[in-house]
Design an enzyme around this catalytic site. Sequence first.
Site, PDB file in Angstrom:
ATOM      1  N   HIS A   1      36.810 -16.439 -58.775  1.00  9.12           N
ATOM      2  CA  HIS A   1      35.787 -15.607 -58.153  1.00  9.12           C
ATOM      3  C   HIS A   1      34.831 -15.072 -59.223  1.00  9.12           C
ATOM      4  O   HIS A   1      35.246 -14.636 -60.285  1.00  9.12           O
ATOM      5  CB  HIS A   1      36.437 -14.423 -57.427  1.00  9.12           C
ATOM      6  CG  HIS A   1      35.465 -13.651 -56.596  1.00  9.12           C
ATOM      7  ND1 HIS A   1      35.052 -14.072 -55.360  1.00  9.12           N
ATOM      8  CD2 HIS A   1      34.797 -12.499 -56.843  1.00  9.12           C
ATOM      9  CE1 HIS A   1      34.184 -13.210 -54.862  1.00  9.12           C
ATOM     10  NE2 HIS A   1      34.005 -12.248 -55.748  1.00  9.12           N
TER      11      HIS A   1
ATOM     12  N   SER B   1      29.428 -13.733 -53.239  1.00  5.74           N
ATOM     13  CA  SER B   1      30.444 -12.748 -52.875  1.00  5.74           C
ATOM     14  C   SER B   1      29.927 -11.860 -51.735  1.00  5.74           C
ATOM     15  O   SER B   1      29.568 -12.381 -50.681  1.00  5.74           O
ATOM     16  CB  SER B   1      30.846 -11.953 -54.113  1.00  5.74           C
ATOM     17  OG  SER B   1      32.028 -11.203 -53.888  1.00  5.74           O
TER      18      SER B   1
ATOM     19  N   ASP C   1      40.227 -18.446 -56.145  1.00  5.79           N
ATOM     20  CA  ASP C   1      39.633 -17.232 -55.600  1.00  5.79           C
ATOM     21  C   ASP C   1      40.413 -16.781 -54.369  1.00  5.79           C
ATOM     22  O   ASP C   1      40.625 -17.575 -53.448  1.00  5.79           O
ATOM     23  CB  ASP C   1      38.183 -17.525 -55.214  1.00  5.79           C
ATOM     24  CG  ASP C   1      37.415 -16.308 -54.736  1.00  5.79           C
ATOM     25  OD1 ASP C   1      38.008 -15.214 -54.615  1.00  5.79           O
ATOM     26  OD2 ASP C   1      36.198 -16.461 -54.496  1.00  5.79           O
TER      27      ASP C   1
END
Length: 317
Positions: A281, A157, A251
């Site tokens: 995610h 991320s 995501d």
Amino acid sequence: MQADEIHPQAREAMAAQSDLSRLRRFGPKPLRLLERAANWWENRNPPAVGAVDDRTVPGPAGEIPVRVYRPRGGGPSPTVVFFHGGGFVLGSLEGHDILCRRLVRESDCTVVSVDYRLAPEHPFPAAVEDAYAATEWAAENPDSLDADGGLAVAGDSAGGTLAAVVSLMAADRGGPDIDYQALVYPAVGTGERRESVERHAGTVLSEADLTWFRDCYYESDVDERNPYADPMHARDCSGVAPATVVTAGFDPLRDGGAAYAERLVREGVSVRFENYEDMVHGFAAMYEVNRSRELVADVAADLRGAFGSDTAVGDDA
């Protein structure tokens, strides 16, 4: 690029998570306290590694805390500098402790997990400066890590973004020499309107969550267009290290990561791209989800290949 439905294990893990959209109105500090409590419970029985050492390394604004994980067996090993996710606002060494331990066990590399400064107290470019400084330190101090000279960067991320940015900075500045970068659902190419945001905002991350993270991290629109904030804005990426780019089918960040992988390939960078079609995610840190273990094993195999080792290590915990 997504399966017909989210994997049941991922759905179960999502249901157990706190609702960020409901809690972020309290601000970053209470959210970090909640994270700390959750991490304490989650990390009760961590996978064993050779050694774990908390230390600090020099940074542009003072000492940067890092956690060094050494593989079992001893002897020099390659180094992976790891940056945790959390939107540049949340996340910690503890929050990714199990993930780093699994990566050590699967890759047989030393992992240096970096506790970079967080926004909004420390907005862009504080996290970038810390990430680059920690990578420079790892490259310049192999004896401190019993390192063999191999060096990679990795993250998930926001941490995936930092790994990509550090790779770009190293190419621009002539070092340190990075052999590989592993970018797990990185937050890149987010300035453009993406189909994955339209379709999957609200699955783990809402549009309001994405805006909140962005507003915490950037002080101006000019910052957001800086290539060291998002490497999709770079004029040239051809000199960056070979990469693994991982995305998740459900995501909102999926299409940005895929676009960055495509750009690297166009500019001559060797890339392995993989989209986990039934994942969401954050699944790398959903430790009871089988795909999380598969992801770590896949990334570890890429790292071993980059460092010239084809021997599978395996993780039995």
